[in-house]
Design an enzyme around this catalytic site. Structure first.
Site, PDB file in Angstrom:
ATOM      1  N   GLU A   1       0.903  -0.894  -0.103  1.00  0.00           N
ATOM      2  CA  GLU A   1      -0.223   0.197   0.108  1.00  0.00           C
ATOM      3  C   GLU A   1       0.694   0.864  -0.103  1.00  0.00           C
ATOM      4  O   GLU A   1       0.853   2.046   0.846  1.00  0.00           O
ATOM      5  CB  GLU A   1      -1.027   0.111   0.830  1.00  0.00           C
TER       6      GLU A   1
ATOM      7  N   GLU B   1      -5.010  -8.822  -0.472  1.00  0.00           N
ATOM      8  CA  GLU B   1      -6.031  -8.693   0.334  1.00  0.00           C
ATOM      9  C   GLU B   1      -7.251  -8.339   0.088  1.00  0.00           C
ATOM     10  O   GLU B   1      -7.950  -7.390  -0.629  1.00  0.00           O
ATOM     11  CB  GLU B   1      -5.527  -6.863   1.361  1.00  0.00           C
TER      12      GLU B   1
HETATM   13  O1  AHR Z   1      -5.142  -5.935   6.700  1.00  0.00           O
HETATM   14  C1  AHR Z   1      -4.825  -5.116   7.157  1.00  0.00           C
HETATM   15  C2  AHR Z   1      -5.129  -4.352   6.711  1.00  0.00           C
HETATM   16  O2  AHR Z   1      -5.708  -3.256   5.849  1.00  0.00           O
HETATM   17  C3  AHR Z   1      -3.336  -4.188   6.082  1.00  0.00           C
HETATM   18  O3  AHR Z   1      -2.348  -3.855   7.224  1.00  0.00           O
HETATM   19  C4  AHR Z   1      -3.027  -3.205   5.080  1.00  0.00           C
HETATM   20  O4  AHR Z   1      -2.468  -3.498   3.835  1.00  0.00           O
HETATM   21  C5  AHR Z   1      -4.131  -2.747   5.077  1.00  0.00           C
HETATM   22  O5  AHR Z   1      -5.156  -1.066   5.172  1.00  0.00           O
END
Ligand code: AHR
Length: 542
Positions: free
Chosen positions: A223, A346
């Site tokens: 990110e 994710e």
């Molecule tokens: O999964 C929780 C968080 O969500 C992670 O650390 C991040 O990559 C995303 O914003």
């Protein structure tokens, strides 16, 4: 869900005339990649008509890579400490410090790949803090997640030992945000240099592991548009190129995954692919499903929600299809051979934190609604199997849409766990094109197809069908025509429950658990079944 998004989804419908389906539904299709065209989404059917599905079993598509069923574990709350790692001296039964109950449960669903150490944590992680004698490792503050002490007792050796016990491939994210290419390069060397070849290989041996490990995927930051450094895409892409250049595995193939977009950030994808597309093997996509998605401060509760939030959650999660389709189309411009994967590393639900918990720990219960989200997303990943070669649900234990919840010595399997179990035949299977004409499930301003379907030919040679009825109020009959296969029968399992927020807890661990489904009839290449309200049915054809 605003009407516009629903419209966009409908505009990506493959327009194929189905027996008995009005030609009026065959609207002009927007140009789509071939595979996307061959994988249709639901076309509306009138309520009461039931869903009509065609599975083209004679038109095999791409492989559903096993790593699409990957898991994400971050130094966050009790996702690792307490959830996976308790240490050798714990009274909780463990194998070398790893909880035996958790290990066994994860082995049972054949977890193919694990991503570590973050997430946001990764861009503040310095790998040297997590090697050597545990008592000498520095204690730091986990500034991203709850401000708690991080004693670094779970580091590289512990992660690799965990993956090895699971038989899972490894995905390690290096620190691009606050680290250097030299640090990342040395970590890769520490992990992968053949035994005895370099000073770092010898240091690894001195710390207890002689042989090189395989790093299957290397995450190049996380990110970078946000917690990974708040960068512009151009700057992130330049840095990505720099890190990619200096991270060279000593052993094995190591695929490099760049920090990609979130949701509909198509500009990020465009820039990363333009500047870094030739140097990377994958681009990450992150998308979290929230019932209320206007602000991050008010996402909605995990339990006790009204039907409108059942509907909005499922509507929102189906945006994954549009995001993958549109990011893939951009990637196609720079990578027409589809060499670079879209790695959805994710994904899952994100609700308001469970009452009474540290909000930085992202703890939430997991209900039948989460099972629906999991099944819908796996159906979408199957549809996009040619580009989505890896994914990681966030997160494996105790965090967000978890497989398992623990509390001290207790552990419970969530409805999402059971979906991963039911879909196990999808791992490594061949995606089969499906056409679906389904009635709509409507609630307030949500209107989504009531039935979602995916089909695969498993590595066992059999055809497997996943049928998801998202309608919480009505059963829906389905008629499935099979092209190119004429099975004699079907066996199956169903996941459903009485309440939309039915869930498993430590007192009642089997409220939502799969049972045998005996309602499928097979005759002359056609399968018929009635899907109970809010149910997931997985069938194996014989
Ligand atoms: O999964 C929780 C968080 O969500 C992670 O650390 C991040 O990559 C995303 O914003």
């Amino acid at each position: 869900m605003p009407a516009a998004s629903t419209q966009t989804r409908e505009s990506s419908i493959r327009k194929r005339a189905l027996p008995g389906l009005s030609l009026a539904l065959a609207l002009a299709a927007a140009p789509l990649p071939a595979q996307a065209q061959a994988q249709a989404q639901a076309q509306p059917r009138a309520a009461g008509e039931g869903a009509v599905v065609t599975v083209e079993a004679d038109q095999p598509g791409a492989q559903v890579h096993p790593d699409v069923f990957g898991q994400f574990m971050e130094h966050l709350g009790t996702g690792i400490y307490g959830g996976v790692w308790v240490g050798e001296d714990s009274p909780i039964p463990n194998d070398g410090g790893y909880r035996t109950d958790v290990l066994q449960a994860l082995k049972d669903i054949n977890v193919p790949m694990v991503r570590w150490p973050g997430g946001c944590f990764a861009d503040e992680y310095h790998w040297r803090d997590g090697i050597g004698p545990r008592e000498d490792r520095p204690v730091k503050i986990n500034t991203n997640w709850g401000g708690v002490n991080e004693d670094n007792s779970f580091g590289t050796h512990e992660f690799m030992g965990f993956a090895q016990r699971l038989g899972a491939r490894t995905y390690v994210s290096v620190n691009l945000g606050s680290g250097t290419p030299a640090e990342a390069s040395q970590w890769v060397e520490y992990m992968t240099a053949p035994a005895g070849t370099t000073a770092l290989a010898r240091e690894r041996a001195a710390n207890g592991h002689e042989d090189a490990w395989t790093v299957d995927y290397l995450g190049i930051g996380n990110e970078l548009w946000g917690c990974g450094g708040n960068m512009r895409a151009e700057y992130a892409a330049d840095l990505t190129n720099r890190f990619v250049t200096f991270t060279k595995p000593g052993t094995g193939e190591m695929l490099k995954i760049a920090s990609g977009p979130s949701d509909s950030n198509y500009e990020w994808t465009e820039t990363m692919m333009k500047i870094s597309g030739k140097l990377i093997d994958g681009l990450a996509l992150h998308f979290y499903t929230r019932p209320r998605d206007a602000t991050w401060e008010d996402k909605g509760p995990a339990l006790g929600f009204p039907e409108s939030e059942w509907a909005s959650t499922l509507d929102h999660t189906m945006e994954m299809d549009e995001f993958i389709t549109r990011h893939s189309a951009i990637m196609d411009k720079y990578d027409p051979e589809q060499r670079v994967m879209l790695a959805v590393d994710e994904w899952g639900t994100w609700y308001d934190p469970a009452p009474g918990t540290n909000p930085g720990f992202l703890q939430q219960q997991n209900s039948l609604r989460d099972a629906m989200v999991a099944a819908l997303n796996i159906n979408i990943f199957t549809k996009h199997a040619e580009r989505v070669k890896m994914a990681a649900i966030a997160q494996m234990v105790n965090v967000l849409q978890a497989m398992l919840l623990t509390d001290g010595p207790r552990m419970v399997k969530t409805p999402t766990y059971h979906v991963f179990d039911m879909y196990e035949p999808w791992q490594g299977a061949t995606a089969l094109p499906v056409d679906v004409a389904a009635p709509m499930y409507e609630k307030d301003d949500v209107s989504i197809p009531a039935v979602s379907v995916s089909a695969v030919r498993g590595t066992d040679g059999q055809v497997h069908l996943a049928l998801v009825n998202v309608d919480p109020n009505n059963a829906h009959p389905v008629t499935i025509a099979l092209d190119g296969v004429n099975p004699a029968g079907a066996t199956g399992r169903i996941l459903t429950a009485r309440a939309m927020d039915a869930h498993n807890d430590f007192e009642n661990p089997e409220v939502v658990t799969p049972t045998a489904f005996t309602g499928a009839r097979v005759s002359r290449g056609t399968v018929t079944a009635t899907l109970p309200a809010k149910s997931i049915v997985v069938l194996q054809l014989r």
